[in-house]
Design a protein around this motif. Structure first.
Motif, mmCIF file in Angstrom:
data_model
loop_
_atom_site.group_PDB
_atom_site.id
_atom_site.type_symbol
_atom_site.label_atom_id
_atom_site.label_comp_id
_atom_site.label_asym_id
_atom_site.label_seq_id
_atom_site.Cartn_x
_atom_site.Cartn_y
_atom_site.Cartn_z
ATOM 1 N N TRP A 75 0.837 -1.208 0.000
ATOM 2 C CA TRP A 75 0.000 0.000 0.000
ATOM 3 C C TRP A 75 0.870 1.257 0.000
ATOM 4 N N TYR A 76 1.966 1.212 0.717
ATOM 5 C CA TYR A 76 2.880 2.360 0.782
ATOM 6 C C TYR A 76 3.460 2.649 -0.599
ATOM 7 N N LEU A 77 3.914 1.601 -1.282
ATOM 8 C CA LEU A 77 4.475 1.781 -2.618
ATOM 9 C C LEU A 77 3.413 2.246 -3.606
ATOM 10 N N ASN A 78 2.194 1.709 -3.486
ATOM 11 C CA ASN A 78 1.104 2.153 -4.353
ATOM 12 C C ASN A 78 0.839 3.648 -4.176
ATOM 13 N N VAL A 217 -12.081 8.940 -0.568
ATOM 14 C CA VAL A 217 -13.356 8.750 -1.251
ATOM 15 C C VAL A 217 -13.157 8.287 -2.688
ATOM 16 N N LEU A 218 -12.374 9.035 -3.464
ATOM 17 C CA LEU A 218 -12.189 8.694 -4.877
ATOM 18 C C LEU A 218 -11.407 7.398 -5.045
ATOM 19 N N SER A 219 -10.345 7.228 -4.261
ATOM 20 C CA SER A 219 -9.530 6.019 -4.399
ATOM 21 C C SER A 219 -10.314 4.767 -4.016
ATOM 22 N N SER A 220 -11.173 4.843 -3.000
ATOM 23 C CA SER A 220 -11.960 3.676 -2.599
ATOM 24 C C SER A 220 -13.044 3.343 -3.622
ATOM 25 N N THR A 221 -13.400 4.307 -4.466
ATOM 26 C CA THR A 221 -14.376 4.051 -5.523
ATOM 27 C C THR A 221 -13.755 3.271 -6.677
ATOM 28 N N ILE A 222 -12.496 3.566 -6.994
ATOM 29 C CA ILE A 222 -11.825 2.943 -8.136
ATOM 30 C C ILE A 222 -11.087 1.670 -7.733
ATOM 31 N N LEU A 223 -10.469 1.670 -6.568
ATOM 32 C CA LEU A 223 -9.634 0.545 -6.143
ATOM 33 C C LEU A 223 -10.433 -0.370 -5.223
ATOM 34 N N ARG A 224 -10.582 -1.638 -5.621
ATOM 35 C CA ARG A 224 -11.419 -2.574 -4.855
ATOM 36 C C ARG A 224 -10.658 -3.788 -4.330
ATOM 37 N N SER A 225 -9.536 -4.143 -4.915
ATOM 38 C CA SER A 225 -8.796 -5.315 -4.443
ATOM 39 C C SER A 225 -7.708 -4.890 -3.469
ATOM 40 N N SER A 228 -4.298 -3.518 -4.705
ATOM 41 C CA SER A 228 -4.208 -2.207 -5.343
ATOM 42 C C SER A 228 -4.528 -1.055 -4.392
ATOM 43 N N TYR A 229 -4.812 -1.348 -3.125
ATOM 44 C CA TYR A 229 -5.169 -0.307 -2.162
ATOM 45 C C TYR A 229 -4.056 0.728 -2.015
ATOM 46 N N THR A 230 -4.472 1.943 -1.664
ATOM 47 C CA THR A 230 -3.534 2.964 -1.212
ATOM 48 C C THR A 230 -3.579 2.998 0.324
ATOM 49 N N LEU A 231 -2.718 3.782 0.931
ATOM 50 C CA LEU A 231 -2.636 3.817 2.397
ATOM 51 C C LEU A 231 -3.937 4.247 3.077
ATOM 52 N N PRO A 232 -4.638 5.275 2.603
ATOM 53 C CA PRO A 232 -5.887 5.650 3.285
ATOM 54 C C PRO A 232 -6.906 4.516 3.329
ATOM 55 N N ILE A 233 -7.027 3.760 2.240
ATOM 56 C CA ILE A 233 -7.999 2.650 2.221
ATOM 57 C C ILE A 233 -7.541 1.537 3.144
ATOM 58 N N GLY A 234 -6.269 1.149 3.028
ATOM 59 C CA GLY A 234 -5.765 0.055 3.851
ATOM 60 C C GLY A 234 -5.821 0.365 5.333
ATOM 61 N N LEU A 235 -5.442 1.581 5.722
ATOM 62 C CA LEU A 235 -5.468 1.929 7.135
ATOM 63 C C LEU A 235 -6.897 2.057 7.654
ATOM 64 N N TYR A 236 -7.807 2.495 6.802
ATOM 65 C CA TYR A 236 -9.209 2.583 7.222
ATOM 66 C C TYR A 236 -9.743 1.204 7.602
ATOM 67 N N ASN A 237 -9.338 0.184 6.851
ATOM 68 C CA ASN A 237 -9.805 -1.169 7.150
ATOM 69 C C ASN A 237 -9.282 -1.672 8.498
ATOM 70 N N LEU A 238 -8.162 -1.094 8.967
ATOM 71 C CA LEU A 238 -7.631 -1.504 10.266
ATOM 72 C C LEU A 238 -8.567 -1.125 11.411
ATOM 73 N N VAL A 239 -9.262 -0.019 11.278
ATOM 74 C CA VAL A 239 -10.146 0.440 12.351
ATOM 75 C C VAL A 239 -11.610 0.221 12.007
#
Length: 283
Positions: A75-78, A217-225, A228-239
């Motif tokens: 996610w960091y590299l993405n 918001v925008l990244s979570s709309t386009i990235l679903r797997s 391919s996550y970015t850090l905001p999406i991946g960290l959100y799933n942690l909490v």
């Protein structure tokens, strides 16, 4: 009379410093709390403190442990990939657009500037449904390149106004002198306008880099797997997990996000303030 003037000066300075201290506390306190939480043992914020009694690096190690559900390194590299290419694309596209609006007079120029102004008033998330449908029609769901293009497009209107304002402050006499010496518009752009616009280029670069790092918001709309996550999406799933939420690991991940932002800011800080103020006051 002199005593009254001294008293008024004292109260002005007192309230000025009090306001500055209050703002500093508001800014620094959440950061200190996040840093403290990242070193606290356990997963809950209830038992955490700014200064941990038993500090630990377990949460930072957990981020890079290679768990299937926590692909923090990927996610960091993405996020870095998307931010860097967005920054480069935004600087190039905004520079060309601002130069055209600043130096050329063409039909529809005023209408285009008005359109850019209107686009700034419309939040990007208002087009999420259309962007989602577009991504599906193009077969580009989970595509970082589509997300980069969307980020660049979103950066153009506001940053074009900033850079155009700065380029307007560069004397046109320099262009005319260069044309007398035989230079064309392309050479004037690259060898005169761009070197003199370094302060504003730094501002556009900073905006282009930090924008994707903070977008969810925008990244979570386009990235679903998960891959391919970015850090905001991946960290959100942690909490977001009801039973397995890890707020302290989230804090550790959030602290590491600030490292590339700090590096870019240090690299650009010499030009950052002057570019922002100059572009904001010229029209």
């Amino acid at each position: 009379m002199l005593a009254d003037m001294r008293k008024r000066k004292f109260f002005r300075l007192f309230f000025s410093y009090a306001l500055l201290i209050f703002m500093i506390v508001i800014i620094i306190y959440p950061l200190l709390w996040t840093v403290g939480a990242s070193f606290n043992p356990g997963n809950s914020l209830i038992s955490t403190s700014i200064i941990p009694d038993n500090p630990t690096l377990d949460h930072y190690k957990e981020l890079f442990a290679g768990k299937q559900s926590l692909q923090y390194g990927r996610w960091y590299l993405n996020s870095l990939k998307i931010s860097i290419f967005t920054m480069i694309g935004a600087v190039i596209s905004v520079s060309f657009t601002a130069y055209a609006f600043s130096r050329f007079r063409f039909k529809g120029r005023k209408n285009a500037l008005m359109l850019f102004l209107l686009l700034q008033m419309i939040p990007q998330f208002s087009a999420l449904v259309a962007l989602f449908v577009l991504a599906q029609m193009l077969g580009m769901m989970n595509s970082h390149w589509l997300l980069i293009l969307l980020y660049i497009g979103g950066q153009i209107p506001m940053n074009t106004y900033l850079m155009k304002g700065y380029m307007d402050s560069i004397p046109v006499d320099l262009d005319e002198s260069a044309k007398i010496d035989g230079a064309g518009n392309t050479r004037i752009f690259w060898q005169i306008i761009m070197p003199l616009s370094k302060p504003m280029i730094a501002v556009v670069a900073m905006n282009g880099f930090t924008g994707p790092l903070g977008d969810f918001v925008l990244s979570s709309t386009i990235l679903r797997s998960p891959e391919s996550y970015t850090l905001p999406i991946g960290l959100y799933n942690l909490v977001n997990e009801v039973m397995g939420a890890s707020y302290t690991t989230f804090a550790a991940g959030a602290i590491l996000i600030s490292i590339p932002v700090a590096v870019i800011f240090i690299m650009l800080q010499k030009n950052f303030v002057s570019g922002l103020t100059a572009g904001g006051t010229k029209g």
